[in-house]
Motif scaffolding. Sequence first.
Motif, PDB file in Angstrom:
ATOM      1  N   SER A 119       0.835  -1.209   0.000  1.00 14.11           N
ATOM      2  CA  SER A 119       0.000   0.000   0.000  1.00 14.11           C
ATOM      3  C   SER A 119       0.870   1.259   0.000  1.00 14.11           C
ATOM      4  O   SER A 119       0.575   2.229  -0.706  1.00 14.11           O
ATOM      5  N   ARG A 120       1.956   1.241   0.762  1.00 15.93           N
ATOM      6  CA  ARG A 120       2.875   2.397   0.772  1.00 15.93           C
ATOM      7  C   ARG A 120       3.547   2.572  -0.580  1.00 15.93           C
ATOM      8  O   ARG A 120       3.748   3.694  -1.058  1.00 15.93           O
ATOM      9  N   LEU A 121       3.897   1.460  -1.203  1.00 11.77           N
ATOM     10  CA  LEU A 121       4.504   1.539  -2.534  1.00 11.77           C
ATOM     11  C   LEU A 121       3.520   2.117  -3.546  1.00 11.77           C
ATOM     12  O   LEU A 121       3.892   2.957  -4.382  1.00 11.77           O
ATOM     13  N   ARG A 122       2.280   1.679  -3.489  1.00 10.20           N
ATOM     14  CA  ARG A 122       1.269   2.171  -4.426  1.00 10.20           C
ATOM     15  C   ARG A 122       0.981   3.652  -4.220  1.00 10.20           C
ATOM     16  O   ARG A 122       0.686   4.378  -5.171  1.00 10.20           O
ATOM     17  N   GLU A 123       1.055   4.094  -2.984  1.00 11.34           N
ATOM     18  CA  GLU A 123       0.860   5.513  -2.700  1.00 11.34           C
ATOM     19  C   GLU A 123       1.970   6.348  -3.334  1.00 11.34           C
ATOM     20  O   GLU A 123       1.713   7.381  -3.964  1.00 11.34           O
ATOM     21  N   GLN A 124       3.215   5.882  -3.174  1.00 12.01           N
ATOM     22  CA  GLN A 124       4.348   6.647  -3.676  1.00 12.01           C
ATOM     23  C   GLN A 124       4.477   6.577  -5.187  1.00 12.01           C
ATOM     24  O   GLN A 124       4.885   7.551  -5.833  1.00 12.01           O
ATOM     25  N   VAL A 125       4.117   5.457  -5.803  1.00 13.00           N
ATOM     26  CA  VAL A 125       4.328   5.279  -7.243  1.00 13.00           C
ATOM     27  C   VAL A 125       3.505   6.263  -8.058  1.00 13.00           C
ATOM     28  O   VAL A 125       3.836   6.556  -9.224  1.00 13.00           O
ATOM     29  N   PHE A 130       6.234   6.587 -13.946  1.00 11.07           N
ATOM     30  CA  PHE A 130       6.979   5.516 -14.594  1.00 11.07           C
ATOM     31  C   PHE A 130       6.471   5.229 -16.012  1.00 11.07           C
ATOM     32  O   PHE A 130       7.172   4.609 -16.799  1.00 11.07           O
ATOM     33  N   GLY A 131       5.251   5.673 -16.295  1.00 13.01           N
ATOM     34  CA  GLY A 131       4.699   5.421 -17.627  1.00 13.01           C
ATOM     35  C   GLY A 131       3.315   4.805 -17.536  1.00 13.01           C
ATOM     36  O   GLY A 131       2.527   5.144 -16.655  1.00 13.01           O
ATOM     37  N   ASP A 132       3.038   3.884 -18.469  1.00 12.78           N
ATOM     38  CA  ASP A 132       1.711   3.264 -18.507  1.00 12.78           C
ATOM     39  C   ASP A 132       1.549   2.245 -17.374  1.00 12.78           C
ATOM     40  O   ASP A 132       2.451   2.029 -16.560  1.00 12.78           O
ATOM     41  N   SER A 133       0.373   1.612 -17.348  1.00 18.52           N
ATOM     42  CA  SER A 133       0.058   0.690 -16.250  1.00 18.52           C
ATOM     43  C   SER A 133       1.015  -0.498 -16.197  1.00 18.52           C
ATOM     44  O   SER A 133       1.347  -0.989 -15.114  1.00 18.52           O
ATOM     45  N   ASP A 134       1.488  -0.967 -17.360  1.00 17.71           N
ATOM     46  CA  ASP A 134       2.445  -2.081 -17.379  1.00 17.71           C
ATOM     47  C   ASP A 134       3.768  -1.675 -16.740  1.00 17.71           C
ATOM     48  O   ASP A 134       4.381  -2.455 -16.000  1.00 17.71           O
ATOM     49  N   VAL A 136       4.170   0.705 -14.504  1.00 15.14           N
ATOM     50  CA  VAL A 136       3.926   0.876 -13.065  1.00 15.14           C
ATOM     51  C   VAL A 136       3.920  -0.484 -12.366  1.00 15.14           C
ATOM     52  O   VAL A 136       4.500  -0.651 -11.293  1.00 15.14           O
ATOM     53  N   GLU A 137       3.257  -1.468 -12.988  1.00 19.17           N
ATOM     54  CA  GLU A 137       3.214  -2.821 -12.431  1.00 19.17           C
ATOM     55  C   GLU A 137       4.621  -3.396 -12.285  1.00 19.17           C
ATOM     56  O   GLU A 137       4.964  -3.994 -11.255  1.00 19.17           O
ATOM     57  N   LYS A 138       5.436  -3.211 -13.297  1.00 21.96           N
ATOM     58  CA  LYS A 138       6.816  -3.712 -13.261  1.00 21.96           C
ATOM     59  C   LYS A 138       7.615  -3.030 -12.150  1.00 21.96           C
ATOM     60  O   LYS A 138       8.371  -3.683 -11.424  1.00 21.96           O
ATOM     61  N   ALA A 139       7.445  -1.713 -12.016  1.00 26.72           N
ATOM     62  CA  ALA A 139       8.168  -0.982 -10.966  1.00 26.72           C
ATOM     63  C   ALA A 139       7.757  -1.475  -9.588  1.00 26.72           C
ATOM     64  O   ALA A 139       8.601  -1.648  -8.699  1.00 26.72           O
ATOM     65  N   LEU A 140       6.465  -1.717  -9.404  1.00 24.89           N
ATOM     66  CA  LEU A 140       5.975  -2.225  -8.125  1.00 24.89           C
ATOM     67  C   LEU A 140       6.553  -3.601  -7.821  1.00 24.89           C
ATOM     68  O   LEU A 140       7.022  -3.862  -6.701  1.00 24.89           O
ATOM     69  N   LYS A 141       6.535  -4.489  -8.808  1.00 28.33           N
ATOM     70  CA  LYS A 141       7.047  -5.842  -8.607  1.00 28.33           C
ATOM     71  C   LYS A 141       8.530  -5.813  -8.253  1.00 28.33           C
ATOM     72  O   LYS A 141       8.977  -6.524  -7.345  1.00 28.33           O
ATOM     73  N   ASP A 142       9.290  -4.984  -8.956  1.00 27.73           N
ATOM     74  CA  ASP A 142      10.731  -4.894  -8.689  1.00 27.73           C
ATOM     75  C   ASP A 142      10.997  -4.426  -7.257  1.00 27.73           C
ATOM     76  O   ASP A 142      11.873  -4.965  -6.574  1.00 27.73           O
ATOM     77  N   GLN A 143      10.235  -3.409  -6.818  1.00 28.03           N
ATOM     78  CA  GLN A 143      10.486  -2.879  -5.480  1.00 28.03           C
ATOM     79  C   GLN A 143       9.950  -3.799  -4.393  1.00 28.03           C
ATOM     80  O   GLN A 143      10.496  -3.840  -3.288  1.00 28.03           O
TER      81      GLN A 143
END
Length: 230
Positions: A119-125, A130-134, A136-143
Amino acid sequence: MGKESITAFDPYEDPNKTGLMWTAWKRNFELYLLAKDITADDRKLAKLLFLAGQEVQKIYSQMEAEEAGRFVRPMEGRYESALKLLDRVFMKQKNEPLQRTIFRQIQQKANESFVAFVSRLREQVQFCNFGDSDAVEKALKDQIIEGGASEKLRREFLKREGSVQEMIQLAQFFENVEQYEKANKRKVESEINEVQSKMAKVRGNGFAQTVQKTNRQNCWACNRPGHMRG
């Protein structure tokens, strides 16, 4: 705090965070519109300017006069045009490289649930662009992989290609298993302590009975009670 439960937006509160604060305020306002079922363009604009406060009204009036309605496009109402105009004013100072750095430094805290961490990651992202939804998803998974506290989960995530939601489900399963094991461990430890306590009590009673028996016997050497000659 007004009757509408939304504070006015202060564009001068912290010049270094104006863009971030405007993004958060706008998200809160959009939830308000949804909750109140306000869909008419003119009502949305009126609510926006009324709840944003006098400072935003002044800025909007000045910018609208300067732009002379240039932001109104076909199929776009005055509300969307007003948002774009205010975005241009307030988002200038959003430091995206800094926000991405902050995002990449987020780590799961001790005793923090996996859901709270994500939830904290989603708030900050939201502030990172980062770009489109894909992307953003990749950035979230990496972090999630980088910042998660569990080494066991990290290994599991690296073995499989899953969505963020699938990662959450797997993490919750691991957390439930861990909680179950901890609860069982506490139960076993409690039972062991109870058995040891009972054994100590039995041993203590046995020693006391032996002393009492000895005190009743006469010494074979002097024939006096209370002690035994070795």
